[in-house]
Design a protein around this motif. Structure first.
Motif, mmCIF file in Angstrom:
data_model
loop_
_atom_site.group_PDB
_atom_site.id
_atom_site.type_symbol
_atom_site.label_atom_id
_atom_site.label_comp_id
_atom_site.label_asym_id
_atom_site.label_seq_id
_atom_site.Cartn_x
_atom_site.Cartn_y
_atom_site.Cartn_z
ATOM 1 N N THR B 47 14.504 35.851 106.279
ATOM 2 C CA THR B 47 15.083 37.136 105.894
ATOM 3 C C THR B 47 14.482 38.267 106.727
ATOM 4 O OG1 THR B 47 15.432 36.317 103.667
ATOM 5 C CG2 THR B 47 15.450 38.695 103.952
ATOM 6 N N GLN B 89 20.366 38.269 100.727
ATOM 7 C CA GLN B 89 19.832 37.266 99.801
ATOM 8 C C GLN B 89 19.838 37.820 98.381
ATOM 9 O OE1 GLN B 89 16.070 35.831 101.073
ATOM 10 N NE2 GLN B 89 15.845 34.410 99.389
ATOM 11 N N ASP B 178 22.786 35.428 104.499
ATOM 12 C CA ASP B 178 21.466 35.068 103.970
ATOM 13 C C ASP B 178 21.618 34.337 102.640
ATOM 14 O OD1 ASP B 178 18.798 34.813 103.561
ATOM 15 O OD2 ASP B 178 18.311 36.926 103.909
ATOM 16 N N GLU B 179 21.444 33.045 102.685
ATOM 17 C CA GLU B 179 21.557 32.186 101.500
ATOM 18 C C GLU B 179 22.809 32.487 100.674
ATOM 19 O OE1 GLU B 179 18.069 31.337 99.409
ATOM 20 O OE2 GLU B 179 16.770 31.510 101.166
HETATM 21 MG MG LIG Z 1 14.926 34.953 102.542
#
Ligand SMILES: [Mg+2]
Ligand SMILES: Nc1ncnc2c1ncn2[C@@H]1O[C@H](COP(=O)(O)OP(=O)(O)OP(=O)(O)O)[C@@H](O)[C@H]1O
Lengths: 662, 256
Positions: B47, B89, B178-179
């Motif tokens: 991240t 995220q 991000d995820e």
């Molecule tokens: Mg992360």
């Protein structure tokens, strides 16, 4: 040489000590509970008022009065604030915490004035008498109040160090100062720690109030507000974090203040203007320069997304038919209002409602900056004053028509707002609120109190020849017509802005600055723009207000009104234009009605709104807005068949626009 | 080093917090239209690396190039306007706004046609094309039914889709995700994978995907970069990388 230096410096120490007590109390609550306690000066005022009243009116011995006011009442007050109000606000809701504190700051002194209507003079000294000289250093007399300030401060800070260092709860509090969330996750009874922190810091508030009051001839809440600002400056120098740094900064500020006072020549700009602004300059400077103030509010809190979202405003959750009915109702009310103002409304009420229009315009600037921009500015009254005094000066010196000058005044107010926005670009939430507060106080002391610029305490009278139009004629309706059109114009402008690109961009900014930047929104530009717009609208409001009052009085624009205005608009609804307008009218109508009651109840207006604003945490959309939504829902339940959703209607209404638009 | 086929180039990018090298001299390329996975255990610095690419953080060393243009020092919003879209995220949606408004505001910002004076003349209504684009994107990610719902009323899974749709509405050349599957159930994850694949294949968008769900990674990406403790430990196709003992050690804690 040395004698002079110490002669100037030493009297500053007791003041610095009092600032230290307050500042340490502030930082302690802020770190341990996440609340920046704006009510602190109100608590100090309450304690000294009760202390003095118990001695002078109830004739209690001073030790007993002290126990009641400082040892019992002050911590209980803090405990009540915590349990009844602050503990119910999610930690991440910075605006709600600020608004609640500000409401207490506005409401508590007003409530106390109702409860203790008589004036209290010559507050008694704690321990040693203020009129007796006990010691001399370098031939400098030290009186009893000065000694008790220093002694009591040292004792209290010592006790605080002991508490934090050697007791279990102190250890936990220290842990909270390091990382609040960690303490909570550690399974410590966080509520208990928070409650103790509130009680300790409220005791400090009470103590500081009682200690300091002998320095004033009379007990008045404004004095404690000034004290608070000195403490704020010290706390900012400690980044609102470090207790020792804060205490040291406080003492240095006290000394610095007296040194400047001593060394500066007693005439000239520096002495008359810069010196009184000293604490505000220190506060603003610390906010500008100290590291770590960017993340003052907990917007970076990883758990913030856990908090429940705000309920949508009343309008957003309405059915289209409901929308149409409300629209019709609004137009009807508007029509009836205009016709009534022009026909049967008595003169004194017409003038009250005219004033309501002026306040509506001013409050719409809060809708812009707080409701739409998501920024809490405490300087809106100041910006209004900038507009008004610019127009007055232009008329006075250049003979410019006041209405044209008013437009220039709005531009100047917008420029001041832009400067403020640029200075506080790195600040959010609390930091921004404090920066705007510092600006408001700076204007109060440096500009609005200036004889040439603002006409001194009497203000500048608005001369009829400045206006060009017969606006001030009590027998005509011209003021009403002009003010009505101006408010209508501003309202329309805001509604269009909200519907347009800017409204959506601001909605994005308010929702998530990270997300907004991530899609290409220039936060800096948008922020500066909304400050400018809001400043211009505030300036226009100020111009309308002084025309209506026939005088541009600096008292109408001081920092306290900046706070009161926020409290009012938050009560009636900060996210809609109706909120601001209802606030404007509500404010003047309640004041007028209270005029019929005994004089001691005059301040109840502030109490009403302050208590209204206390519900902000539960109903961030404003209580009026909340009640509206409830009643709409009831009506919708009552007429289910008539309220079928139809796409066409929605479109038609969406385009129509109007006062109660989304 | 000029290479029109390279969308994103990282050269020795480092970021330090205090004394910890959270991102330690990372270099790799994402080619135009390519889909690259960035995987690694928790705290590997993925991240943080994203934030350096988007400009929320400035890298301490090294350089980030986007389509051959150095990004160092450029603020986030300008990078976004260049064509870097991203999802977060921890979701960063605009709670008060409806799903459609998320897309409309992104489109308007992307086209740069919003003006205050147009608002005041009531000339800022969404254009037909803007509505069409938002319709198409919502259709793609499957948010059509929720178009007029305020996002505050949606669950995490939908919020992730809204973020993705919002990023796509700005027509990015590079999408950083991000995820995107965290917090989603299996079916939603499968749908998310499908959307990402479509975005890459049909729109030619380059994708950099951070993801813990290795199945999703294997479905979506052409190539994988593995990070551990801030450093790159491997790079290659999914199968190559998974066979690499250093990766197995870093990722699964198995001894090599
Ligand atoms: Mg992360
Ligand atoms: N602002 C910050 N200040 C200090 N340390 C930070 C900061 N942001 C991240 N870190 C630390 O940097 C490390 C890497 O964090 P990062 O979020 O980049 O990891 P990640 O690979 O995305 O992990 P995850 O898979 O859990 O999302 C972590 O140890 C984290 O604690």
């Amino acid at each position: 040489m040395f004698e002079t230096f110490f002669g100037f410096a030493i009297p500053g120490i007791p003041f610095g000590c009092t600032y230290a007590v307050i500042a340490v109390g502030l930082v302690l609550t802020y770190q341990a509970t996440g609340v920046f306690n704006f009510a602190f000066p109100a608590q100090a005022y309450a304690a000294s008022l009760v202390f003095t009243a118990l001695i002078q009116s109830a004739h209690l011995p001073s030790w007993l009065a002290f126990i009641i006011a400082a040892v019992i009442m002050s911590p209980l007050l803090g405990l009540a604030f915590d349990r009844l109000l602050f503990s119910k606000i999610p930690n991440t809701n910075t605006t709600a915490k600020l608004v609640t504190g500000i409401s207490l700051l506005v409401g508590l002194p007003s409530l106390l004035l109702v409860a203790f209507p008589s004036n209290y003079y010559n507050p008694p000294s704690l321990i040693w008498d203020i009129n007796t000289v006990y010691l001399t250093f370098w031939e400098i007399p030290i009186n009893g109040a000065q000694i008790s300030s220093v002694v009591v401060t040292v004792l209290m800070l010592g006790a605080l160090v002991g508490l934090l260092r050697f007791t279990n709860i102190g250890l936990q509090m220290r842990g909270a100062v390091e990382s609040r969330r960690l303490v909570q996750l550690d399974g410590v009874n966080a509520g208990g720690v928070v409650a103790v922190a509130w009680m300790v810091s409220s005791f400090l508030a009470g103590m500081s109030g009682i200690l300091f009051s002998p320095n004033f001839g009379e007990i008045q809440s404004q004095n404690y507000a000034l004290l608070f600002v000195f403490a704020l400056a010290a706390a900012a120098c400690g980044s609102f974090r470090s207790l020792p740094k804060t205490a040291i900064a406080a003492v240095l500020i006290g000394i610095g203040q007296f040194l400047f006072q001593g060394y500066l020549p007693t005439t000239g700009f520096l002495f008359t203007t810069v010196l009184p602004s000293f604490p505000f300059l220190v506060l603003a400077g610390a906010l500008l320069l100290m590291p770590g103030l960017r993340n003052l509010d907990s917007s970076a809190d990883p758990l913030s997304s856990v908090d429940p979202p705000l309920p949508p405003t009343a309008a957003a959750s309405r059915l289209p038919q409901m929308d149409r009915m409300i629209k019709i109702a609004w137009y009807t009310v508007l029509g009836v209002f205009v016709v009534s103002m022009l026909t049967w409304i008595p003169k004194d009420w017409e003038s009250v409602l005219n004033q309501g229009l002026a306040f509506s315009a001013l409050f719409l600037s809060i809708t812009l900056i707080t409701g739409m921009g998501g920024q809490l500015s405490l300087a809106q009254a100041t910006l209004a004053g900038v507009g008004a005094f610019t127009a007055a000066q232009l008329a006075l010196h250049l003979g410019l028509n006041f209405l044209i000058g008013g437009l220039i005044g709005a531009v100047v107010a917008a420029m001041v707002a832009v400067v403020l926005a640029v200075l506080s670009l790195r600040l959010r939430g609390l930091g921004l609120a404090l920066m705007t507060l510092a600006a408001a106080l700076l204007f109060d002391t440096a500009i609005f109190s200036n004889q040439t610029l603002a006409g001194g305490s009497g203000g500048l009278n608005i001369q009829a020849k400045w206006l060009g139009l017969d606006l001030n004629n009590p027998n005509g309706h011209l003021y009403f017509i002009v003010a009505f059109l101006v408010v209508l114009l501003i309202t329309g402008m805001i509604l269009f802005i909200r519907k347009g690109t800017t409204g959506r961009v601001l909605g994005a900014l308010k929702g998530s600055e990270t997300g907004a930047a991530g899609i290409g929104i220039n936060l800096t530009k948008e922020r500066i723009m909304i400050f400018a717009l809001s400043g211009a609208v505030a300036g226009i409001g100020g111009v309308l207000l002084v025309i209506q009052e026939n005088v541009a009085n600096p008292q109408s624009f001081n920092y306290a009104f900046g706070l009161i205005f926020i409290v009012i608009v938050v009560t009636t609804g900060v996210s809609t234009v109706e909120g601001a307008i209802q606030g404007g009218f509500g404010f003047v109508v309640i004041q007028k009605l209270l005029g019929y009651a005994p004089a001691r109840f005059a301040d109840l207006t502030f109490v009403f709104f302050a208590f209204g604003a206390l519900t902000y945490a539960a109903h961030p959309e404003g209580i009026l807005e909340f009640q509206k939504r409830r009643s709409y829902q009831r009506i919708e339940r009552f007429f289910p068949s008539a309220m079928k959703k139809s796409e066409e209607n929605e479109l038609a209404i969406g385009i129509a626009g109007g006062v109660s638009d989304d | 080093m000029t290479d029109p086929a390279v969308t994103l180039r990282l050269k020795d990018v480092s970021k330090t917090f205090g004394i910890v090298n959270v991102v330690d001299s990372i270099s790799f390329d994402v080619k135009a239209g390519e889909s690259v996975g960035l995987v690694g255990p928790n705290g590997a610095g993925k991240t943080t690396l994203f934030n350096c690419v988007c400009g929320q953080l400035q890298n301490d060393h090294g350089a980030v190039y986007f389509e051959d243009q150095p990004l160092n020092g450029m603020p986030t919003y300008r990078r976004a306007r260049l064509g870097i879209g991203r999802t977060y995220q921890r979701t960063e949606v605009f709670p008060d706004m409806t799903v459609r408004n998320h897309l409309l505001v992104a489109e308007r910002v992307h086209s740069g046609t919003g003006r205050l004076w147009k608002d005041l003349l009531n000339m800022s209504k969404p254009t037909k094309e803007e509505i069409e684009v938002s319709d198409r994107v919502m259709d793609l990610v499957g948010l059509m039914e929720l178009a007029d719902t305020p996002v505050a009323a949606l669950g995490l899974g939908h919020c992730r889709l809204v973020e993705l749709a919002r990023a796509l509405a700005g027509e990015p050349t590079l999408l950083l995700a991000d995820e995107p599957s965290s917090g989603l159930d299996e079916r939603e994850t499968a749908a998310m994978s499908a959307v990402l694949r479509t975005v890459q294949r049909e729109r030619g968008t380059a994708i950099l995907l951070v993801e813990h769900d290795l199945e999703m990674v294997s479905e979506v990406v052409d190539r994988v970069v593995v990070m551990d403790l801030g450093s790159k430990v491997a790079e290659g196709t999914f199968d190559e990388v998974m066979a690499n003992p250093a990766v197995r050690y870093a990722y699964l804690g198995e001894s090599a």
